[in-house]
Design an enzyme around this catalytic site. Structure first.
Site, short mmCIF file in Angstrom:
data_model
loop_
_atom_site.label_atom_id
_atom_site.label_comp_id
_atom_site.label_asym_id
_atom_site.label_seq_id
_atom_site.Cartn_x
_atom_site.Cartn_y
_atom_site.Cartn_z
N ALA A 31 0.94 -0.99 -0.03
CA ALA A 31 -0.06 0.10 0.02
C ALA A 31 0.73 1.26 -0.10
O ALA A 31 2.13 1.29 0.37
CB ALA A 31 -0.95 0.13 1.30
N GLU A 37 2.18 -6.86 7.32
CA GLU A 37 1.64 -5.81 7.85
C GLU A 37 1.93 -5.77 9.43
O GLU A 37 1.65 -4.92 10.13
CB GLU A 37 0.10 -5.88 7.71
CG GLU A 37 -0.39 -5.63 6.31
CD GLU A 37 -0.18 -6.80 5.35
OE1 GLU A 37 0.36 -7.83 5.54
OE2 GLU A 37 -0.79 -6.67 4.15
#
Ligand code: NAI
Length: 705
Positions: A63, A129
């Site tokens: 991202a 993450e």
């Protein structure tokens, strides 16, 4: 600006190319570009299949991290890839993801929405993450277990470790490893499967396992999370989301994932870990040193002293492929140093970290010697001899005569005045402190000690060399103990006061490790050596004000020969293992010492232990900032998280202070000041920010403007 996504065709296969340097992050414009290209290709009747590939050095690597930071501030603003992923998966023509470099996080999530994945042999894929305190938030927790099974998904998401293409193939995460040109291989693969019905990941449930199998997997996952990511919320959240994949239909699982993502993003841990992520990248921006500052090329390094630090620094250089001359005064010390290096590498080979061939290459880069031969060609010389000013001055005088004019001269001193050392040379502008941490080939932190003299080029070169060694270089000022150790001293002192007032070393250490510190302070003291702590205490004695309270037990341990781990006893006892064992003899010693000194003993809560130990550091940190010995509060956070085992999920001491609220921290510091005297005198900056209702982060932001 060129478009980040392009569309072309080859042999009836549409090729969507993402080109968003440097790492093809999913920045605004990229998801939209992919969607438009996909729809065009789907409509084009000459197209039989679609390949998505990336330009540059990697597949979509994740991202847009800036968007993530924004999302941590405002979880409702988290980017939503759901429409794109559904559209990819619902495409009537097969979509093949062609992966090179890294497909991480959001990149892997996009890849999993494709119908097939092929990858270059060097590629790796992963769900990192948790390292940012968050969880895959674009249906990754729902698609990954469908592709690789529940156990493998748990392992990938909890560890955050990427895996290589070959392993991903075995696990079913990719469908083919391509040798040679990736695009040609992907187009050929597309030709093979074109016309076959598409296979949607979300409809594949056969690897989701049974309830009883999964219960055991999730229990093991939680245990692993507790071990490798103690106290962290993200790994437990990711397990919850993965569990949802096994119990709910895909759409509902995705909904659950989104709920969990929002909850995690709203929490303190994600904010703290994202802060540290950015802070680590910001340290290289040094006020007054423009980005384009020239650096000296470093090909050859000379190291003086082959002891604990010199040996470790030599390995750090060799690991980065840099040739090293390692100088000692005596053959025996040189042999000891080289034997230490060899033993260390041997153990890594045994553990399978790298091969014997790699070890041989590294050993060949380290040249042991008793003379300065070749030092005239060194680009950087690092001195790592005993901590003695006269000795360091002598050494710098010697190398000044030998080193070429553009050689950077560095000292690894942990306490001495770098300007005084520089003054022993005819070129103080070339002298800087490079304060590595032990073990130097492992620890990521390097304090770059900038005295009055070094040129901008020398500072820039120091930052560059730290980066090349895989380390985080933080520029600090030339003050006693620099930043890290300067804050450590009051922390250690306060911990010792706590035991005199009624805690035991193990109670203090437990409160600290429960708080998240990698080790308790007394265990650290035993590891470093009570003799070292004693010497430092003696050395700083002259700084004490009359009547100042001094910890009393350390000197007694020293006199008793309880020098720490190396003697099997210090604050704790040690048997063959290195685990500290509480020692009644130490308890008795502490009690007697406190009684003799008339110190009243009481029960001290873990909360007070944390406040006393951490707030004293924060107060010192505020002073350091005010004096300009650290550039930003965030730099102090990086120093503490990379060099001193402060929990990343609390963002470092200064970030933690902001999280608690500076008003509250300041109020407690004032109370302690009243109770314990001038050692707790509030730092003016802490008072100012607390009074203004401000924070260290706001202070940093103000300075950046
Ligand atoms: P050490 O005692 O393990 O090694 C020092 C080495 O320097 C010895 O092998 C000695 O023979 C050699 N030496 C002395 N004079 C020399 C000369 N004229 N030429 C060549 N070699 C010479 O010491 P350690 O722990 O490696 O510390 C070195 C420096 O690093 C000190 O300034 C210390 O303050 C600093 N430091 C130490 C840390 C630690 O955790 N040990 C951490 C960070 C910095």
């Amino acid at each position: 600006m060129t478009q980040p996504v392009a569309l072309s065709t080859r042999d009836g296969v549409a090729i969507i190319t993402v080109d968003n340097p440097p790492v093809n992050a999913l920045s605004p414009g990229v998801p939209e570009g992919i969607l438009t290209a996909l729809e065009t290709a789907e409509r084009d009747t000459s197209v039989r299949a679609i390949v998505l590939i990336c330009a540059g050095r990697t597949f979509i690597s994740g991202a847009d991290i800036k968007e993530l930071e924004e999302a941590a501030r405002n979880p409702a603003a988290a980017p939503d890839l759901h429409p794109l992923l559904t559209r990819i998966e619902d495409c009537a023509k097969p979509v093949i993801m062609a992966i090179h470099g890294m497909a991480l996080g959001g990149g892997l999530e996009v890849a999993m929405a494709g119908h097939y994945r092929v990858a270059a042999a060097e590629a790796s894929v992963g769900a990192p993450e948790v390292n940012l305190g968050i969880i895959p938030g674009a249906e990754g927790t729902q698609r990954l277990p469908r592709l690789v099974g529940v156990a493998a998904a748990v392992e990938m998401c909890v560890s955050g470790r990427p895996i290589k293409a070959a392993q991903a193939l075995q696990m079913g995460l990719i469908d083919r490893v391509i040798d040679g040109d990736l695009l040609s291989g992907a187009v050929a693969f597309a030709g093979e499967i074109a016309g076959q019905p598409v296979r949607k990941t979300r409809e594949q449930n056969q690897k989701l396992g049974s309830a009883s199998e999964n219960a055991a997997i999730f229990a093991a996952g939680r245990a692993q999370a507790g071990k490798i990511r103690r106290n962290q919320t993200a790994p437990l959240a990711v397990l919850e989301a993965l569990e949802a994949a096994t119990t709910l239909p895909f759409d509902q699982g995705c909904k659950k994932e989104r709920e969990i993502v929002r909850r995690v993003l709203a929490g303190d841990q994600a904010k703290a870990m994202i802060h540290i992520f950015f802070a680590e990248r910001a340290v290289a921006r040094v006020p007054g040193i423009p980005k384009e500052t020239a650096t000296y090329p470093i090909a050859n390094v000379g190291i003086i002293g082959a002891g604990t630090m010199g040996g470790g620094i030599a390995m750090a250089c060799a690991n980065a492929g840099i040739s090293v001359l390692l100088k000692e005064t005596e053959q025996a010390a040189l042999d000891r140093g080289m034997a230490g290096i060899r033993k260390n590498y041997d153990s890594s080979v045994k553990k399978g970290r790298f091969s014997q061939a790699v070890m041989d290459q590294r050993m060949a880069l380290i040249h042991p010697q008793l003379t300065y031969d070749g030092f005239d060609k060194a680009d950087l010389i690092i001195e790592a001899v005993f901590e003695s000013m006269p000795l360091k001055k002598q050494i710098f005088g010697e190398i000044d005569k030998i080193a070429k004019p553009d050689c950077v001269l560095a000292s690894n001193t942990s306490t001495l005045d770098i300007d005084e050392i520089a003054a022993a040379t005819s070129r103080p502008h070339m002298v800087i402190g490079l304060h590595f941490f032990s073990p130097a080939h492992v620890m990521r932190l390097v304090e770059i000690v900038r005295g009055k003299h070094p040129s901008n080029e020398v500072v820039a070169t120091s930052l560059a060399i730290a980066k090349r060694l895989g380390k985080v270089g933080v520029v600090v000022g030339n003050c006693r103990g620099f930043v890290g150790n300067r804050m450590m001293l009051p922390y250690m002192r306060e911990a010792q006061f706590l035991v005199e007032e009624g805690s035991t070393p193990e109670q203090v250490d437990k409160a600290l490790t429960d708080f998240g510190m990698a080790m308790g302070i007394f265990a650290v003291d035993d590891m470093g050596g009570i003799d070292l702590a004693y010497r430092v205490k003696q050395e700083y004695a002259y700084l004490r004000k009359p009547g100042e309270r001094v910890p009393l037990v350390l000197d007694k341990l020293y006199e008793m020969g309880r020098l720490g781990q190396k003697r099997g006893m210090g604050w704790y006892r040690y048997d063959e293992g290195r685990a500290p064992i509480p020692d009644p003899e130490v308890h008795a010693l502490i009690e007697k010492t406190a009684n003799d000194a008339g110190i009243a003993r009481r029960t001290i809560t873990p909360e007070e232990i944390i406040e006393r130990c951490v707030y004293i550091m924060i107060n010192e940190g505020a002073r350091i900032l005010e004096e300009g010995h650290a550039q930003r509060a965030a730099d102090i956070d990086v120093i503490y998280c990379t060099g001193y085992g402060f929990p990343g999920y609390r963002g470092g001491p200064m970030w933690y202070a902001d999280t608690v609220g500076l008003k509250k921290v300041y109020a407690r510091v004032q109370e302690f000041h009243k109770l314990y005297g001038h050692l707790w005198e509030p730092a003016p900056l802490l008072k100012k920010l607390a009074d203004e209702g401000s924070s260290f982060a706001a202070w940093d932001a103000q300075k950046e403007k």
